[in-house]
Design a protein around this motif. Structure first.
Motif, mmCIF file in Angstrom:
data_model
loop_
_atom_site.group_PDB
_atom_site.id
_atom_site.type_symbol
_atom_site.label_atom_id
_atom_site.label_comp_id
_atom_site.label_asym_id
_atom_site.label_seq_id
_atom_site.Cartn_x
_atom_site.Cartn_y
_atom_site.Cartn_z
ATOM 1 N N ARG A 14 2.472 -2.422 -7.056
ATOM 2 C CA ARG A 14 1.844 -2.951 -5.854
ATOM 3 C C ARG A 14 2.081 -4.455 -5.807
ATOM 4 N NH1 ARG A 14 -4.331 -1.838 -3.564
ATOM 5 N NH2 ARG A 14 -3.745 -2.039 -1.358
ATOM 6 N N THR A 15 2.343 -4.957 -4.617
ATOM 7 C CA THR A 15 2.620 -6.385 -4.483
ATOM 8 C C THR A 15 1.352 -7.210 -4.685
ATOM 9 O OG1 THR A 15 2.314 -6.258 -2.078
ATOM 10 C CG2 THR A 15 4.563 -6.019 -2.913
ATOM 11 N N ALA A 16 1.559 -8.488 -4.989
ATOM 12 C CA ALA A 16 0.439 -9.380 -5.272
ATOM 13 C C ALA A 16 -0.436 -9.576 -4.034
ATOM 14 C CB ALA A 16 0.964 -10.732 -5.754
ATOM 15 N N GLU A 17 -1.729 -9.787 -4.280
ATOM 16 C CA GLU A 17 -2.683 -10.045 -3.208
ATOM 17 C C GLU A 17 -3.023 -11.531 -3.185
ATOM 18 O OE1 GLU A 17 -7.171 -8.681 -1.731
ATOM 19 O OE2 GLU A 17 -6.260 -7.803 -3.510
ATOM 20 N N VAL A 18 -2.849 -12.154 -2.037
ATOM 21 C CA VAL A 18 -3.146 -13.572 -1.871
ATOM 22 C C VAL A 18 -4.023 -13.729 -0.623
ATOM 23 C CG1 VAL A 18 -2.218 -15.889 -1.540
ATOM 24 C CG2 VAL A 18 -0.957 -14.238 -2.944
ATOM 25 N N GLY A 19 -5.193 -14.287 -0.793
ATOM 26 C CA GLY A 19 -6.085 -14.481 0.347
ATOM 27 C C GLY A 19 -6.506 -13.182 1.010
ATOM 28 N N HIS A 43 -1.990 -8.371 0.810
ATOM 29 C CA HIS A 43 -0.901 -8.079 -0.127
ATOM 30 C C HIS A 43 0.432 -8.521 0.458
ATOM 31 C CE1 HIS A 43 -2.809 -5.710 -3.368
ATOM 32 N NE2 HIS A 43 -3.713 -5.426 -2.438
ATOM 33 N N ALA A 44 1.305 -9.026 -0.401
ATOM 34 C CA ALA A 44 2.647 -9.439 0.007
ATOM 35 C C ALA A 44 3.398 -8.232 0.560
ATOM 36 C CB ALA A 44 3.389 -10.032 -1.180
ATOM 37 N N PRO A 45 4.367 -8.454 1.459
ATOM 38 C CA PRO A 45 5.108 -7.340 2.059
ATOM 39 C C PRO A 45 6.000 -6.630 1.044
ATOM 40 C CG PRO A 45 6.059 -9.430 2.727
ATOM 41 C CD PRO A 45 4.786 -9.759 2.000
ATOM 42 N N VAL A 46 6.612 -5.558 1.507
ATOM 43 C CA VAL A 46 7.495 -4.754 0.657
ATOM 44 C C VAL A 46 8.599 -5.621 0.060
ATOM 45 C CG1 VAL A 46 9.140 -2.851 0.612
ATOM 46 C CG2 VAL A 46 7.041 -2.659 1.978
ATOM 47 N N THR A 47 8.792 -5.479 -1.247
ATOM 48 C CA THR A 47 9.858 -6.184 -1.960
ATOM 49 C C THR A 47 10.696 -5.157 -2.714
ATOM 50 O OG1 THR A 47 8.472 -8.146 -2.221
ATOM 51 C CG2 THR A 47 10.394 -7.969 -3.646
ATOM 52 N N ILE A 48 12.002 -5.274 -2.597
ATOM 53 C CA ILE A 48 12.924 -4.275 -3.157
ATOM 54 C C ILE A 48 13.922 -4.975 -4.066
ATOM 55 C CG2 ILE A 48 14.640 -2.507 -2.592
ATOM 56 C CD1 ILE A 48 13.282 -2.884 0.381
ATOM 57 N N GLU A 92 0.858 -1.186 0.000
ATOM 58 C CA GLU A 92 0.000 0.000 0.000
ATOM 59 C C GLU A 92 0.892 1.233 0.000
ATOM 60 O OE1 GLU A 92 -2.225 0.006 3.591
ATOM 61 O OE2 GLU A 92 -0.457 -0.081 4.896
ATOM 62 N N ARG A 93 0.305 2.365 -0.299
ATOM 63 C CA ARG A 93 1.075 3.604 -0.238
ATOM 64 C C ARG A 93 1.131 4.077 1.215
ATOM 65 N NH1 ARG A 93 0.870 9.119 -3.885
ATOM 66 N NH2 ARG A 93 2.052 10.419 -2.407
ATOM 67 N N ASP A 94 2.351 4.308 1.701
ATOM 68 C CA ASP A 94 2.580 4.778 3.057
ATOM 69 C C ASP A 94 3.677 5.832 2.973
ATOM 70 O OD1 ASP A 94 3.429 5.199 5.672
ATOM 71 O OD2 ASP A 94 3.136 3.123 6.280
ATOM 72 N N ASP A 95 3.271 7.086 2.906
ATOM 73 C CA ASP A 95 4.228 8.162 2.676
ATOM 74 C C ASP A 95 5.256 8.292 3.801
ATOM 75 O OD1 ASP A 95 2.903 8.617 0.356
ATOM 76 O OD2 ASP A 95 2.213 10.638 0.841
#
Length: 331
Positions: free
Chosen positions: A123-128, A131-136, A92-95
């Motif tokens: 945006r990361t994939a949504e499962v169940g 959304h998956a955590p931050v990926t860099i 999600e967007r979190d400034d």
């Protein structure tokens, strides 16, 4: 037989070279590519919150370390950092989180002279429903003198084995945070920065270009990363446990915990490298010039059957550890 992530690389992503741009091969810390008049080193690393960072990690530390691990790969090649590209997946967007992440990232970028030149955000994939955590993912590029560059191949029988700094600190900090080990408060405070904000050894890597025969950064563990050098170079090696440099904070732990952390822990981003004995004085001078502790810990020898790396103690016994180091896909 090679297992885990390096078996995946060997089996599915190592192919005969083609095209105009050629690398010295998949499997080193960096791809070293010859360009007209110079060379560039290129590396890429993907990191995820929950895999490489604890869920409660400060965003400033995540940003800093995400770049640091790539700069460490450039250091292992002897390359000077020049530019990087950032791709980031967000649940999600979190400034507020992004501002902290950016501060940590750009603080290291500016101090190392490595400019952010582009990238992508998704945006990361949504499962169940989650959304998956931050990926860099960061791809970093560095410059090399024409015809020069360190790889994991090149170690020769008779070479000394060296390591920079101290090893095992980041792993000990992680074990403390997990509640597996108990460190005294002052020891924990000394070790946390080694886990959260490792120091890429870029100045040292450049200083080793004309001295080292092979080099790798200690990301998966001293035994694992030295093992990569031995395998790529087609040699064996032996190290003396008492010579392995560990911090005073780590020495407060039991001998078994010290060995587990220093030999297999990883995440220190120090450099392990090989060099002929004739280069020892110049290597020590390079350590002084770059203000980096350097320690000789063993010797390279002819290839032998069975385990190609032996750890011995001063009394002649063999030091064994429960694992050889970190592997994302180990069984």
């Amino acid at each position: 037989m090679r297992r885990g992530e390096f078996q995946i690389i060997d089996r599915f992503f190592t192919h005969d070279a083609f095209g105009e741009w050629r690398s010295q091969g998949v499997g080193d810390d960096c791809a070293i590519i010859d360009m007209p008049g110079n060379r560039i080193a290129v590396t890429t690393d993907m990191m995820a919150v929950g895999t490489h960072f604890l869920p409660g990690a400060r965003p400033e530390d995540i940003g800093y370390k995400a770049l640091a691990v790539n700069l460490s790969d450039l250091a292992a090649a002897g390359a000077s950092p020049r530019a990087f590209f950032l791709s980031i997946g967000l649940p999600e967007r979190d400034d507020e989180w992004l501002a902290g992440f950016s501060r940590g990232l750009m603080a290291l970028a500016e101090s190392s002279g490595c400019a952010l030149l582009g990238g992508d955000t998704t945006r990361t994939a949504e499962v169940g429903g989650t959304h998956a955590p931050v990926t860099i993912s960061i791809t970093a590029m560095g410059s090399l003198p024409e015809g020069k560059g360190l790889t994991r191949a090149g170690a020769k029988p008779g070479d000394d084995i060296w390591v920079s700094g101290t090893v095992g600190d980041a792993y000990a900090a992680l074990k403390h945070r997990w509640g597996h080990w108990q460190l005294m408060p002052d020891a924990a405070e000394a070790l946390f920065p080694r886990m959260d904000r490792p120091t890429p050894r870029n100045m040292l890597g450049s200083a080793l270009l004309d001295l080292a025969t092979a080099c790798a950064d200690v990301s998966d563990g001293l035994l694992a990363d030295l093992g990569h050098i031995l395998e790529r170079s087609g040699v064996s090696g032996s190290i003396l446990w008492e010579a392995v440099p560990v911090s005073s904070a780590l020495r407060a732990l039991s001998p078994a915990a010290q060995q587990e952390a220093a030999l297999t822990g990883g995440d220190d981003y120090e450099l392990v490298f090989t060099a002929p004995p004739s280069a020892a004085l110049r290597i020590e001078q390079a350590g002084l010039l770059t203000k980096t502790r350097l320690t000789r810990i063993g010797k390279i020898c002819e290839k032998v059957s069975g385990d190609n790396l032996t750890v011995r103690s001063q009394n002649g016994g063999i030091v064994t550890t429960p694992t050889q180091g970190f592997d994302h896909f180990a069984a």
